[in-house]
Design an enzyme around this catalytic site. Structure first.
Site, PDB file in Angstrom:
ATOM      1  N   HIS A  62    -138.175  25.327 -42.496  1.00  0.00           N
ATOM      2  CA  HIS A  62    -137.092  26.315 -42.582  1.00  0.00           C
ATOM      3  C   HIS A  62    -136.615  26.418 -44.019  1.00  0.00           C
ATOM      4  O   HIS A  62    -137.073  25.691 -44.888  1.00  0.00           O
ATOM      5  CB  HIS A  62    -135.967  26.009 -41.591  1.00  0.00           C
ATOM      6  CG  HIS A  62    -135.216  24.728 -41.837  1.00  0.00           C
ATOM      7  ND1 HIS A  62    -135.803  23.485 -41.754  1.00  0.00           N
ATOM      8  CD2 HIS A  62    -133.914  24.501 -42.168  1.00  0.00           C
ATOM      9  CE1 HIS A  62    -134.889  22.551 -41.999  1.00  0.00           C
ATOM     10  NE2 HIS A  62    -133.743  23.140 -42.264  1.00  0.00           N
ATOM     11  N   HIS A  64    -133.683  25.913 -45.645  1.00  0.00           N
ATOM     12  CA  HIS A  64    -132.617  25.130 -46.295  1.00  0.00           C
ATOM     13  C   HIS A  64    -133.103  24.450 -47.570  1.00  0.00           C
ATOM     14  O   HIS A  64    -134.240  23.987 -47.638  1.00  0.00           O
ATOM     15  CB  HIS A  64    -132.043  24.087 -45.323  1.00  0.00           C
ATOM     16  CG  HIS A  64    -131.111  24.686 -44.311  1.00  0.00           C
ATOM     17  ND1 HIS A  64    -130.805  24.069 -43.120  1.00  0.00           N
ATOM     18  CD2 HIS A  64    -130.420  25.857 -44.321  1.00  0.00           C
ATOM     19  CE1 HIS A  64    -129.957  24.832 -42.437  1.00  0.00           C
ATOM     20  NE2 HIS A  64    -129.722  25.930 -43.142  1.00  0.00           N
ATOM     21  N   ASP A  66    -132.689  21.625 -48.921  1.00  0.00           N
ATOM     22  CA  ASP A  66    -133.199  20.242 -48.898  1.00  0.00           C
ATOM     23  C   ASP A  66    -134.591  20.169 -48.257  1.00  0.00           C
ATOM     24  O   ASP A  66    -135.124  19.079 -48.025  1.00  0.00           O
ATOM     25  CB  ASP A  66    -132.212  19.290 -48.201  1.00  0.00           C
ATOM     26  CG  ASP A  66    -131.983  19.630 -46.741  1.00  0.00           C
ATOM     27  OD1 ASP A  66    -131.777  20.828 -46.437  1.00  0.00           O
ATOM     28  OD2 ASP A  66    -132.006  18.709 -45.901  1.00  0.00           O
ATOM     29  N   HIS A  67    -135.188  21.340 -48.001  1.00  0.00           N
ATOM     30  CA  HIS A  67    -136.560  21.404 -47.486  1.00  0.00           C
ATOM     31  C   HIS A  67    -137.464  22.249 -48.378  1.00  0.00           C
ATOM     32  O   HIS A  67    -138.678  22.256 -48.197  1.00  0.00           O
ATOM     33  CB  HIS A  67    -136.564  21.970 -46.057  1.00  0.00           C
ATOM     34  CG  HIS A  67    -135.745  21.134 -45.116  1.00  0.00           C
ATOM     35  ND1 HIS A  67    -136.307  20.334 -44.161  1.00  0.00           N
ATOM     36  CD2 HIS A  67    -134.399  20.938 -45.039  1.00  0.00           C
ATOM     37  CE1 HIS A  67    -135.341  19.680 -43.505  1.00  0.00           C
ATOM     38  NE2 HIS A  67    -134.181  20.037 -44.030  1.00  0.00           N
ATOM     39  N   HIS A 120    -131.371  25.363 -35.139  1.00  0.00           N
ATOM     40  CA  HIS A 120    -130.786  24.898 -36.400  1.00  0.00           C
ATOM     41  C   HIS A 120    -130.652  26.089 -37.357  1.00  0.00           C
ATOM     42  O   HIS A 120    -129.588  26.347 -37.920  1.00  0.00           O
ATOM     43  CB  HIS A 120    -131.693  23.809 -36.970  1.00  0.00           C
ATOM     44  CG  HIS A 120    -131.246  23.258 -38.286  1.00  0.00           C
ATOM     45  ND1 HIS A 120    -130.112  22.497 -38.429  1.00  0.00           N
ATOM     46  CD2 HIS A 120    -131.799  23.349 -39.522  1.00  0.00           C
ATOM     47  CE1 HIS A 120    -129.984  22.151 -39.702  1.00  0.00           C
ATOM     48  NE2 HIS A 120    -130.984  22.658 -40.389  1.00  0.00           N
ATOM     49  N   ASP A 137    -135.667  19.987 -38.906  1.00  0.00           N
ATOM     50  CA  ASP A 137    -134.316  19.627 -38.461  1.00  0.00           C
ATOM     51  C   ASP A 137    -134.056  20.067 -37.020  1.00  0.00           C
ATOM     52  O   ASP A 137    -132.935  20.413 -36.662  1.00  0.00           O
ATOM     53  CB  ASP A 137    -133.260  20.273 -39.381  1.00  0.00           C
ATOM     54  CG  ASP A 137    -133.231  19.628 -40.764  1.00  0.00           C
ATOM     55  OD1 ASP A 137    -133.985  18.662 -41.004  1.00  0.00           O
ATOM     56  OD2 ASP A 137    -132.451  20.104 -41.607  1.00  0.00           O
ATOM     57  N   HIS A 175    -135.279  13.961 -41.497  1.00  0.00           N
ATOM     58  CA  HIS A 175    -134.160  13.120 -41.945  1.00  0.00           C
ATOM     59  C   HIS A 175    -134.159  11.769 -41.240  1.00  0.00           C
ATOM     60  O   HIS A 175    -134.562  11.664 -40.077  1.00  0.00           O
ATOM     61  CB  HIS A 175    -132.810  13.794 -41.663  1.00  0.00           C
ATOM     62  CG  HIS A 175    -132.542  15.010 -42.490  1.00  0.00           C
ATOM     63  ND1 HIS A 175    -131.974  14.945 -43.742  1.00  0.00           N
ATOM     64  CD2 HIS A 175    -132.778  16.319 -42.249  1.00  0.00           C
ATOM     65  CE1 HIS A 175    -131.855  16.176 -44.233  1.00  0.00           C
ATOM     66  NE2 HIS A 175    -132.342  17.033 -43.352  1.00  0.00           N
TER      67      HIS A 175
HETATM   68 FE    FE Z   1    -132.307  19.216 -43.609  1.00  0.00          FE
HETATM   69 ZN    ZN Z   2    -131.780  22.104 -42.389  1.00  0.00          ZN
END
Ligand code: FE
Ligand code: ZN
Length: 262
Positions: A62, A64, A66-67, A120, A137, A175
């Site tokens: 996805h 985001h 942090d990905h 998510h 996530d 995570h």
């Molecule tokens: Fe994440």
């Molecule tokens: Zn995420």
């Protein structure tokens, strides 16, 4: 870094940021090297140097940050291709190979299945290669992702799709949230023996600074409250709070909201 051998590929797990995992999938029978959700480029570069690998593809679950934050620099360094959901073409940096939410494709000897996982985010997808699941996530050890864009119903359906995979499927989520998730699980499901055993084991694992991931679908079905909303403890609690008829989705929605405020 930790390495797991699958049929004809290896999965290398690298911790990044505070609690993210980046995965390097190495096809042992070709030069294909896929990076799943590169949160940080330099961490991938270091690991690939150590392993003697050159990334050929990025798989994003996805959009985001942090990905996807490592996408641009990895593309610049390795000229690798970026695969992600076509619905998120405007949100995934450097996306070069947009794919539909459901389908499959082959890279080298890797047969990669991708599945629509709204919840998510709306464009979230999961990748599965043999018994290795990269679910970003959506499903975590002992928990599930927050509902930033999707409805409880969408997330519940996504989780059910994953719950229907074989019990031995290895869950490579993005995570290390397992211990905090299990504390919530214990609060809502205090008599679950498998859960108690898991808390003991995973606590030891974290003391030794080892990952609790990969988990498996079988273990999650036994211990993750979000995959078992119809277990007797929840039904009883839910009945006492809401004197109405209910179904799995209602209990799931209730659990997810309760965790948000936990
Ligand atoms: Fe994440
Ligand atoms: Zn995420």
């Amino acid at each position: 870094m930790w390495t797991y051998q699958h049929t004809h590929f290896k999965v290398h797990q690298i911790p990044a940021l505070n609690d993210n995992y980046i995965y390097i999938i190495e096809d042992c029978q070709s030069d294909i090297v896929c990076i799943v959700d590169p949160a940080q480029a330099h961490i991938v570069q270091q690991a690939c140097q150590t392993l003697g690998l050159t990334p050929t593809h990025i798989l994003n679950t996805h959009h985001h940050w942090d990905h996807t934050d490592g996408n641009a620099e990895l593309v610049q360094t390795y000229h690798c291709q970026v695969i992600g959901n076509q619905e998120d073409a405007k949100r995934i940096p450097c996306l070069s190979h947009p794919i539909s939410a459901n389908g499959s494709f082959t890279l080298g000897r890797l047969h990669i299945q991708h599945m629509d996982m709204p919840g998510h985010t709306l464009g979230h997808i999961a990748y599965k290669i043999d018994d290795a699941l990269f679910c970003g996530d959506t499903l975590f050890g002992g928990g599930c992702g927050r509902l930033f864009e999707g409805t409880p119903q969408q997330m519940w359906q996504s989780l059910q799709t994953l719950a229907n995979l074989s019990d031995t499927t290895q869950i490579y989520c993005a995570h290390e949230y397992t211990l905090p998730n299990l504390r919530f699980a214990r609060a809502v499901d205090p008599h679950n023996k498998a859960l108690k055993q898991r808390i003991t084991r995973d606590t030891q694992t974290r003391i030794k600074k080892q990952p609790t991931i990969p988990s498996s679908i079988g273990l999650e079905k036994q211990t993750n409250p979000f995959l078992r909303p119809l277990n007797p403890a929840f039904i009883q609690a839910y009945n006492q709070e809401n004197n109405t008829c209910f179904d799995a989705l209602q209990v799931f929605t209730h659990l997810r909201e309760r965790k948000n405020n936990w």
